[in-house]
Design a protein around this motif. Structure first.
Motif, PDB file in Angstrom:
ATOM      1  N   GLY A 291      -5.782   5.676   8.784  1.00 26.80           N
ATOM      2  CA  GLY A 291      -7.014   6.335   8.381  1.00 26.80           C
ATOM      3  C   GLY A 291      -7.947   5.497   7.541  1.00 26.80           C
ATOM      4  N   SER A 292      -7.554   4.276   7.201  1.00 32.21           N
ATOM      5  CA  SER A 292      -8.406   3.440   6.367  1.00 32.21           C
ATOM      6  C   SER A 292      -9.604   2.917   7.153  1.00 32.21           C
ATOM      7  CB  SER A 292      -7.603   2.254   5.814  1.00 32.21           C
ATOM      8  OG  SER A 292      -7.133   1.426   6.873  1.00 32.21           O
ATOM      9  N   ASP A 293     -10.677   2.657   6.432  1.00 30.26           N
ATOM     10  CA  ASP A 293     -11.910   2.161   7.058  1.00 30.26           C
ATOM     11  C   ASP A 293     -11.863   0.637   7.143  1.00 30.26           C
ATOM     12  OD1 ASP A 293     -14.414   2.047   8.174  1.00 30.26           O
ATOM     13  OD2 ASP A 293     -15.485   2.337   6.283  1.00 30.26           O
ATOM     14  N   LEU A 294     -10.911   0.145   7.940  1.00 31.67           N
ATOM     15  CA  LEU A 294     -10.773  -1.278   8.229  1.00 31.67           C
ATOM     16  C   LEU A 294     -10.883  -1.472   9.739  1.00 31.67           C
ATOM     17  CD1 LEU A 294      -7.631  -2.184   6.033  1.00 31.67           C
ATOM     18  CD2 LEU A 294     -10.044  -2.285   5.365  1.00 31.67           C
ATOM     19  N   THR A 295     -11.159  -2.672  10.158  1.00 30.78           N
ATOM     20  CA  THR A 295     -11.202  -2.941  11.587  1.00 30.78           C
ATOM     21  C   THR A 295      -9.781  -2.933  12.144  1.00 30.78           C
ATOM     22  OG1 THR A 295     -10.956  -5.344  11.376  1.00 30.78           O
ATOM     23  CG2 THR A 295     -13.200  -4.438  11.217  1.00 30.78           C
ATOM     24  N   PRO A 296      -9.609  -2.726  13.437  1.00 30.36           N
ATOM     25  CA  PRO A 296      -8.260  -2.791  14.018  1.00 30.36           C
ATOM     26  C   PRO A 296      -7.562  -4.115  13.726  1.00 30.36           C
ATOM     27  CG  PRO A 296      -9.779  -1.805  15.579  1.00 30.36           C
ATOM     28  CD  PRO A 296     -10.608  -2.303  14.437  1.00 30.36           C
TER      29      PRO A 296
ATOM     30  N   SER B  35       2.823   9.939   5.329  1.00 23.37           N
ATOM     31  CA  SER B  35       1.562   9.754   4.615  1.00 23.37           C
ATOM     32  C   SER B  35       1.120   8.295   4.598  1.00 23.37           C
ATOM     33  CB  SER B  35       1.660  10.300   3.192  1.00 23.37           C
ATOM     34  OG  SER B  35       2.696   9.679   2.467  1.00 23.37           O
ATOM     35  N   CYS B  36       2.057   7.351   4.493  1.00 24.33           N
ATOM     36  CA  CYS B  36       1.657   5.944   4.414  1.00 24.33           C
ATOM     37  C   CYS B  36       1.277   5.373   5.775  1.00 24.33           C
ATOM     38  CB  CYS B  36       2.758   5.121   3.755  1.00 24.33           C
ATOM     39  SG  CYS B  36       2.848   5.380   1.968  1.00 24.33           S
ATOM     40  N   VAL B  37       1.913   5.837   6.828  1.00 23.36           N
ATOM     41  CA  VAL B  37       1.445   5.464   8.161  1.00 23.36           C
ATOM     42  C   VAL B  37       0.025   5.981   8.355  1.00 23.36           C
ATOM     43  CG1 VAL B  37       1.763   5.863  10.639  1.00 23.36           C
ATOM     44  CG2 VAL B  37       3.724   5.273   9.206  1.00 23.36           C
ATOM     45  N   GLY B  38      -0.209   7.222   7.935  1.00 21.91           N
ATOM     46  CA  GLY B  38      -1.559   7.770   8.017  1.00 21.91           C
ATOM     47  C   GLY B  38      -2.539   7.047   7.119  1.00 21.91           C
ATOM     48  N   LYS B  39      -2.063   6.554   5.979  1.00 26.30           N
ATOM     49  CA  LYS B  39      -2.917   5.831   5.040  1.00 26.30           C
ATOM     50  C   LYS B  39      -3.524   4.596   5.698  1.00 26.30           C
ATOM     51  CE  LYS B  39      -1.244   5.397   0.890  1.00 26.30           C
ATOM     52  NZ  LYS B  39      -0.464   4.921  -0.288  1.00 26.30           N
TER      53      LYS B  39
ATOM     54  N   PRO C 161     -12.805  15.476   0.774  1.00 30.29           N
ATOM     55  CA  PRO C 161     -12.802  14.014   0.910  1.00 30.29           C
ATOM     56  C   PRO C 161     -11.983  13.292  -0.160  1.00 30.29           C
ATOM     57  CG  PRO C 161     -14.723  14.649  -0.323  1.00 30.29           C
ATOM     58  CD  PRO C 161     -13.951  15.927  -0.052  1.00 30.29           C
ATOM     59  N   LEU C 162     -11.187  14.014  -0.936  1.00 30.90           N
ATOM     60  CA  LEU C 162     -10.431  13.372  -2.016  1.00 30.90           C
ATOM     61  C   LEU C 162      -9.319  12.492  -1.476  1.00 30.90           C
ATOM     62  CD1 LEU C 162     -10.271  16.487  -4.314  1.00 30.90           C
ATOM     63  CD2 LEU C 162     -11.240  14.309  -5.014  1.00 30.90           C
ATOM     64  N   THR C 163      -8.716  12.913  -0.391  1.00 34.15           N
ATOM     65  CA  THR C 163      -7.596  12.167   0.168  1.00 34.15           C
ATOM     66  C   THR C 163      -7.892  11.740   1.599  1.00 34.15           C
ATOM     67  OG1 THR C 163      -6.527  14.229   0.856  1.00 34.15           O
ATOM     68  CG2 THR C 163      -5.909  13.338  -1.287  1.00 34.15           C
ATOM     69  N   ILE C 164      -7.062  10.837   2.094  1.00 33.23           N
ATOM     70  CA  ILE C 164      -7.216  10.330   3.456  1.00 33.23           C
ATOM     71  C   ILE C 164      -6.697  11.389   4.421  1.00 33.23           C
ATOM     72  CG2 ILE C 164      -6.570   8.486   5.054  1.00 33.23           C
ATOM     73  CD1 ILE C 164      -5.992   6.769   2.498  1.00 33.23           C
ATOM     74  N   PHE C 165      -7.543  11.834   5.328  1.00 35.37           N
ATOM     75  CA  PHE C 165      -7.173  12.914   6.240  1.00 35.37           C
ATOM     76  C   PHE C 165      -5.866  12.623   6.959  1.00 35.37           C
ATOM     77  CE2 PHE C 165      -7.160  14.361  10.672  1.00 35.37           C
ATOM     78  CZ  PHE C 165      -7.174  15.732  10.495  1.00 35.37           C
TER      79      PHE C 165
ATOM     80  N   ILE D  45       0.819  -1.213   0.000  1.00 38.99           N
ATOM     81  CA  ILE D  45       0.000   0.000   0.000  1.00 38.99           C
ATOM     82  C   ILE D  45       0.853   1.263   0.000  1.00 38.99           C
ATOM     83  CG2 ILE D  45      -1.855  -1.209   1.189  1.00 38.99           C
ATOM     84  CD1 ILE D  45      -1.146   0.469   3.696  1.00 38.99           C
ATOM     85  N   SER D  46       2.149   1.136  -0.303  1.00 41.05           N
ATOM     86  CA  SER D  46       3.044   2.279  -0.232  1.00 41.05           C
ATOM     87  C   SER D  46       2.803   3.259  -1.374  1.00 41.05           C
ATOM     88  CB  SER D  46       4.502   1.804  -0.252  1.00 41.05           C
ATOM     89  OG  SER D  46       4.866   1.329  -1.545  1.00 41.05           O
ATOM     90  N   GLY D  47       3.514   4.392  -1.317  1.00 43.69           N
ATOM     91  CA  GLY D  47       3.448   5.392  -2.366  1.00 43.69           C
ATOM     92  C   GLY D  47       2.823   6.681  -1.880  1.00 43.69           C
ATOM     93  N   SER D  48       3.146   7.763  -2.563  1.00 44.72           N
ATOM     94  CA  SER D  48       2.729   9.095  -2.131  1.00 44.72           C
ATOM     95  C   SER D  48       1.261   9.399  -2.396  1.00 44.72           C
ATOM     96  CB  SER D  48       3.600  10.156  -2.819  1.00 44.72           C
ATOM     97  OG  SER D  48       3.465  10.064  -4.238  1.00 44.72           O
ATOM     98  N   VAL D  49       0.618   8.655  -3.286  1.00 37.96           N
ATOM     99  CA  VAL D  49      -0.800   8.879  -3.566  1.00 37.96           C
ATOM    100  C   VAL D  49      -1.628   8.249  -2.447  1.00 37.96           C
ATOM    101  CG1 VAL D  49      -2.694   8.480  -5.176  1.00 37.96           C
ATOM    102  CG2 VAL D  49      -0.388   8.935  -6.046  1.00 37.96           C
ATOM    103  N   CYS D  50      -2.464   9.052  -1.819  1.00 45.47           N
ATOM    104  CA  CYS D  50      -3.261   8.591  -0.671  1.00 45.47           C
ATOM    105  C   CYS D  50      -4.731   8.910  -0.903  1.00 45.47           C
ATOM    106  CB  CYS D  50      -2.751   9.237   0.618  1.00 45.47           C
ATOM    107  SG  CYS D  50      -1.039   8.836   1.005  1.00 45.47           S
ATOM    108  N   ASP D  51      -5.253   8.473  -2.024  1.00 45.88           N
ATOM    109  CA  ASP D  51      -6.649   8.739  -2.362  1.00 45.88           C
ATOM    110  C   ASP D  51      -7.590   8.043  -1.391  1.00 45.88           C
ATOM    111  OD1 ASP D  51      -5.870  10.215  -4.548  1.00 45.88           O
ATOM    112  OD2 ASP D  51      -6.171   8.608  -5.995  1.00 45.88           O
ATOM    113  N   ALA D  52      -8.632   8.737  -1.000  1.00 46.89           N
ATOM    114  CA  ALA D  52      -9.659   8.127  -0.164  1.00 46.89           C
ATOM    115  C   ALA D  52     -10.267   6.930  -0.889  1.00 46.89           C
ATOM    116  CB  ALA D  52     -10.733   9.154   0.170  1.00 46.89           C
TER     117      ALA D  52
END
Length: 562
Positions: free
Chosen positions: A233-238, A226-230, A529-533, A194-201
């Motif tokens: 911030g994803s809508d997955l369970t813990p 950004s990738c730690v935040g990706k 909402p374009l990117t992951i906060f 899931i790496s990379g600078s693009v962090c689209d919602a």
């Protein structure tokens, strides 16, 4: 977290095939600082260069092996070879069997479905190690990288060798990530990092839906914050996030000398679940403003940019106020109806939304539209999208708009693009992005020239620059003092930059931003909402005191509106 993808060439010290122990120690110390800050336990490192012959490559692999041996609690290392070399497979085997590297990293010497890769694939199966492939899905191939692998070539190799463990690199590396996900969905031996600078919602969620979290692997490709935040911030369970965080461990061979024991891995996953559970409950602290948010309909992919949808995101993440403009106006020829639609949509939500008008200074009657937006619709600023609306910021009409905004007392915001252009719609090409090598989501050099010209022509205008990347330093240096000197009463306009759009991959770069740009010139604008906060909200990592952090979170932007 177990980072499957970090390069040695993007740190404060670049490792080479002959780097001495001193340099290796400096690199490891840099990684340890990151590990402590970001919660990453292990990194899988990739040597930036392997040389042009097998002898130099052997030195490179041995240098990587030495780095790993010296830091066995921190690092694994990828082997590298060029499939074009006659002895490539022999060196690959030696690097695994003698140097204890974890697997093979292929870049773009040849496409990965080239028959010259097949002996390497067979050796990887025999040794039970993964092959990591530089993978893209650009809207068009780069002439200088004709052998860059797309997901189609990855899929072909995976079908040829169904027992080969393939890790396709950087879903966020630029390009059509939706195509990539759907293309490999049925090929069980292809994993996706899931790496990379693009962090689209929606990126991580779609990958999880189609592939399952057991085939997703955490990585950064040096886009660390950004990738730690990706992932956070994803809508997955813990539990699902913890799986992604440590799935790299499952790709290691059973006898990898640096691998986790089953017990240790179970403990780490359990600890990660608790951390993700806590982060899910934790909202951003303080008064938070997203200075570059949007509402409306986006024509290029599914996106919930409705008022209710964005409010829900704001409540979940801790955004108190979103500075919003119209998504429809991005693509409208006549942008003004989008402003009217926006004003009607946010009626009754003045405590959460600050509307900015989208104005095209090259379109008929823009002066009347601007006046209506500010004086009748209550718009508190103007957003300029010159690359979408086909003009330059130093165009006389744009300069006239900037001066008019100063007279009206409203700030102007410049935005280069709303999405990485490597993944744009194939029939939608922005002005200035006909050739976007190296800057797929930033201003071109000549566009930076135009920004400088605008700022000097409009010294009283408050300006916020998004997408400035490394050009913020130049823009500030060439305009800040000059603007102040050009105004007799000293009341020059403010100059602000969106923090998350700057080049800030690691702590040293954040320190440079603070020292050379200054927190008084920074605002937070993750782009909901374009990117992951969480990917664009890096205020918590700033090496500053609470007052300075509060200014970046919200204070600097709110002062523009006073």
């Amino acid at each position: 977290m177990f980072d499957c993808h970090i390069h040695t060439g993007l740190s404060p010290v670049t490792l080479t095939p002959t780097s001495p122990r001193e340099d290796r120690d400096r690199f490891a110390d840099w990684l340890r600082e990151l590990a402590s800050t970001l919660g990453i336990d292990r990194f899988c490192a990739i040597m930036q260069t392997m040389g042009t012959d097998v002898e130099t490559c052997r030195k490179s692999n041995r240098t990587m092996a030495a780095l790993v041996r010296e830091n066995p609690d921190l690092l694994h290392g990828w082997a590298r070879v060029n499939p074009e070399w006659e002895d490539a497979t022999r060196e690959f085997r030696r690097a695994i069997e003698e140097d204890d590297l974890l697997g093979l990293k292929l870049t773009y010497e040849v496409k990965c479905d080239d028959p010259r890769v097949f002996p390497l694939a067979e050796a990887a199966i025999d040794m039970d190690v993964p092959v990591k492939i530089h993978t893209m899905q650009r809207v068009e191939r780069r002439e200088e990288l004709p052998n860059e692998s797309f997901s189609d070539e990855v899929l072909a190799l995976a079908k040829e060798y169904p027992d080969l463990k393939i890790l396709a690199s950087h879903i966020g590396g630029g390009g059509d990530w939706e195509y990539r996900i759907k293309n490999i969905r049925h090929q069980e031996n292809v994993f996706l990092d899931i790496s990379g600078s693009v962090c689209d919602a929606g990126m991580v969620e779609m990958a999880a839906e189609y592939l399952g979290t057991d085939r997703l692997v955490f990585g950064t490709d040096n886009s660390l914050y950004s990738c730690v935040g990706k992932l956070h911030g994803s809508d997955l369970t813990p539990e699902e996030k913890a799986d992604v965080a440590y799935n790299m461990a499952s790709l290691l061979r059973d006898d990898d000398p640096y691998g986790y024991s089953d017990e240790k891995l179970a403990d780490l996953r359990e600890e990660a679940v608790e951390r993700f559970r806590e982060s899910d409950r934790k909202r951003a602290s303080g008064d938070v403003v997203d200075a570059n948010a949007y509402l409306g309909h986006w024509p290029f992919r599914e996106l919930d940019a409705s008022v209710d949808g964005v409010l829900e995101t704001m409540d979940e993440t801790g955004i108190d106020t979103a500075v919003v403009s119209s998504l429809e106006s991005v693509c409208y020829r006549d942008v003004h109806p989008g402003n009217r639609t926006l004003a009607a949509a946010i009626d009754g939500h003045g405590d959460r939304f600050v509307p900015f008008a989208t104005v095209n200074p090259r379109y008929a009657a823009w002066e009347e539209d601007l006046e209506e937006c500010v004086e009748e619709l209550g718009m508190q600023g103007v957003k300029l999208l010159p690359n979408y609306h086909d003009y330059d910021l130093d165009d006389p009409a744009a300069v006239e708009l900037g001066r008019r905004c100063a007279d009206l007392g409203v700030p102007v915001m410049f935005v280069a693009t709303l999405e990485d252009q490597r993944g744009r719609h194939p029939r939608f090409e922005l002005r200035g992005f006909e050739d976007f090598r190296g800057k797929p989501a930033r201003w071109r050099d000549e566009q930076v020239d135009a920004i400088v010209s605008f700022l000097l022509a409009c010294p009283r205008t408050d300006v916020v620059v998004a997408d400035a990347w490394q050009d913020a330093y130049r823009i500030k240096t060439e305009t800040l003092h000059e603007r102040h000197a050009m105004v007799a009463d000293g009341e020059s306009g403010d100059l602000l930059f969106v923090l998350g759009d700057l080049f800030i991959d690691h702590p040293g770069q954040l320190e440079k931003v603070v020292s050379e740009i200054g927190t008084e010139h920074l605002v937070s604008g993750p782009g909901v909402p374009l990117t992951i906060f969480e990917s664009g909200y890096v205020v918590p990592y700033l090496p500053v005191d609470d007052d300075a952090a509060d200014a970046v979170r919200s204070g600097n932007f709110r002062s523009l509106l006073d």
